[in-house]
Design an enzyme around this catalytic site. Structure first.
Site, PDB file in Angstrom:
ATOM      1  N   ASP A  67      48.691  59.065  71.949  1.00 31.26           N
ATOM      2  CA  ASP A  67      48.461  58.883  70.513  1.00 31.26           C
ATOM      3  C   ASP A  67      47.482  57.755  70.209  1.00 31.26           C
ATOM      4  O   ASP A  67      47.095  56.979  71.095  1.00 31.26           O
ATOM      5  CB  ASP A  67      49.798  58.645  69.791  1.00 31.26           C
ATOM      6  CG  ASP A  67      50.737  57.735  70.568  1.00 31.26           C
ATOM      7  OD1 ASP A  67      50.255  56.979  71.436  1.00 31.26           O
ATOM      8  OD2 ASP A  67      51.955  57.790  70.320  1.00 31.26           O
ATOM      9  N   ASN A 136      64.184  55.430  66.974  1.00 30.65           N
ATOM     10  CA  ASN A 136      64.540  56.595  66.138  1.00 30.65           C
ATOM     11  C   ASN A 136      64.401  57.921  66.895  1.00 30.65           C
ATOM     12  O   ASN A 136      64.537  58.989  66.312  1.00 30.65           O
ATOM     13  CB  ASN A 136      63.689  56.628  64.859  1.00 30.65           C
ATOM     14  CG  ASN A 136      62.210  56.907  65.126  1.00 30.65           C
ATOM     15  OD1 ASN A 136      61.792  57.017  66.285  1.00 30.65           O
ATOM     16  ND2 ASN A 136      61.413  57.031  64.080  1.00 30.65           N
ATOM     17  N   HIS A 138      61.612  59.012  68.506  1.00 33.91           N
ATOM     18  CA  HIS A 138      60.286  59.647  68.579  1.00 33.91           C
ATOM     19  C   HIS A 138      59.709  59.534  69.990  1.00 33.91           C
ATOM     20  O   HIS A 138      59.994  58.592  70.716  1.00 33.91           O
ATOM     21  CB  HIS A 138      59.315  59.109  67.511  1.00 33.91           C
ATOM     22  CG  HIS A 138      58.793  57.721  67.735  1.00 33.91           C
ATOM     23  ND1 HIS A 138      58.446  56.877  66.714  1.00 33.91           N
ATOM     24  CD2 HIS A 138      58.521  57.022  68.868  1.00 33.91           C
ATOM     25  CE1 HIS A 138      58.000  55.742  67.200  1.00 33.91           C
ATOM     26  NE2 HIS A 138      58.035  55.805  68.490  1.00 33.91           N
ATOM     27  N   GLU A 143      57.724  62.140  64.987  1.00 31.63           N
ATOM     28  CA  GLU A 143      58.814  61.481  64.282  1.00 31.63           C
ATOM     29  C   GLU A 143      59.929  62.470  63.938  1.00 31.63           C
ATOM     30  O   GLU A 143      59.667  63.675  63.795  1.00 31.63           O
ATOM     31  CB  GLU A 143      58.274  60.876  62.974  1.00 31.63           C
ATOM     32  CG  GLU A 143      57.191  59.811  63.163  1.00 31.63           C
ATOM     33  CD  GLU A 143      57.736  58.442  63.535  1.00 31.63           C
ATOM     34  OE1 GLU A 143      58.731  58.367  64.283  1.00 31.63           O
ATOM     35  OE2 GLU A 143      57.153  57.442  63.092  1.00 31.63           O
TER      36      GLU A 143
HETATM   37  C1  F6R Z   1      53.232  54.919  72.392  1.00 27.69           C
HETATM   38  C2  F6R Z   1      54.170  55.918  71.943  1.00 27.69           C
HETATM   39  C3  F6R Z   1      55.502  55.573  71.360  1.00 27.69           C
HETATM   40  C4  F6R Z   1      56.226  54.456  72.104  1.00 27.69           C
HETATM   41  C5  F6R Z   1      57.544  54.127  71.406  1.00 27.69           C
HETATM   42  C6  F6R Z   1      58.274  52.986  72.081  1.00 27.69           C
HETATM   43  O1  F6R Z   1      52.056  55.516  72.870  1.00 27.69           O
HETATM   44  O2  F6R Z   1      53.845  57.058  72.025  1.00 27.69           O
HETATM   45  O3  F6R Z   1      56.300  56.727  71.330  1.00 27.69           O
HETATM   46  O4  F6R Z   1      56.467  54.864  73.422  1.00 27.69           O
HETATM   47  O5  F6R Z   1      57.316  53.774  70.089  1.00 27.69           O
HETATM   48  O6  F6R Z   1      57.541  51.817  71.933  1.00 27.69           O
HETATM   49  P1  F6R Z   1      57.926  50.485  72.702  1.00 27.69           P
HETATM   50  O7  F6R Z   1      57.699  50.748  74.131  1.00 27.69           O
HETATM   51  O8  F6R Z   1      56.976  49.446  72.166  1.00 27.69           O
HETATM   52  O9  F6R Z   1      59.353  50.198  72.378  1.00 27.69           O
END
Ligand code: F6R
Length: 250
Positions: A67, A136, A138, A143
């Site tokens: 992303d 959450n 995702h 989401e």
């Molecule tokens: C990042 C991504 C997100 C993160 C998720 C967890 O490229 O796709 O899904 O993996 O938000 O983020 P952290 O590791 O910062 O807790």
């Protein structure tokens, strides 16, 4: 689903890096799906170390990131393009033409998304997809919602995600409200998936993800129907799963 409980964040990162390194050794031209955020930082550090000390090569590999924030240029310090360069790409021998990150500034966003999916297909699909997970549920920026998208698409981030990611910005107001993300189709088509999580704030979501039920309200729960998922958690999450009986489904 295979569940590995690591001692701590370092051990989780080392185990993840070893799996990625094995993938590259057995297939140097592997297509890697990569994530950003706090979770994979230790894994990238280990991979850089393996490149330096063990001559692990990325020269034939390709990478597709999950992303990118909408409206941030690749030079922006909080863009995922900048993150990937700073934490991995500029330290290893991957060829620049084999690095792929969605362009959050594309004028023709539907075209950008379509091209991204086409390029993944053209490369033969993702061999190994690295994932973190939002509290959450995702994955990428898919989401929780009534419906989930299959292909790469533009998405509005939830308040939870904006709040969680504001730690990287000066304030929540600066966090982009939209992002481009691979859809669940590209993720689920990956031949193997590696999901990492550490810390008590991810314990509950991991327990729900491996609970045996799938819901669009918890996007990562779809991973249960993929035949090649390895989840690596630290002992904090491992202990929570033991206490709550969460192990029985894996
Ligand atoms: C990042 C991504 C997100 C993160 C998720 C967890 O490229 O796709 O899904 O993996 O938000 O983020 P952290 O590791 O910062 O807790």
């Amino acid at each position: 689903m295979e569940l590995l409980v690591a001692r701590d964040y370092e051990d989780m990162s080392r185990k993840a890096a070893e799996i990625i390194a094995d993938q590259l050794r057995s297939k140097p031209e592997s297509v890697l799906g990569l994530a950003t955020g706090s979770t994979p930082l230790g894994t990238y550090e280990q991979l850089v170390k393996m490149y330096r000390d063990e001559k692990l090569s990325f020269s034939e590999a390709s990478a597709f990131n999950l992303d990118e924030y909408y409206g941030l240029s690749p030079e922006h310090e909080q863009s995922y393009s900048h993150y990937m360069k700073a934490n991995l790409f500029r330290h290893i021998d991957i060829k620049p033409e084999n690095i792929h990150i969605p362009n959050g500034m594309a004028e023709d966003m539907p075209g950008e998304c379509e091209n991204y999916d086409r390029l993944i297909e053209k490369k033969g699909g993702i061999d190994l997809q690295l994932l973190g997970v939002g509290a959450n549920g995702h994955i990428g920026f898919n989401e929780p919602d009534k419906e989930l998208q299959v292909n790469t698409h533009l998405v509005r981030l939830t308040e939870d995600t904006i709040r969680a990611n504001s730690r990287f910005f000066n304030s929540a107001d600066e966090v982009p409200v939209m992002a481009v993300t691979m859809g669940l189709g590209s993720i689920m088509k990956a031949k193997r998936i590696l999901l990492l999580a550490s810390g008590s704030n991810k314990a509950e979501v991991i327990a729900r993800i491996i609970s045996g039920k799938c819901s669009t309200r918890l996007p990562a729960s779809i991973l249960q129907v993929h035949p090649g998922v390895t989840v690596i958690v630290d002992s904090e999450i491992g202990n929570y799963l033991k206490e709550t009986g969460g192990f029985k489904n894996v």
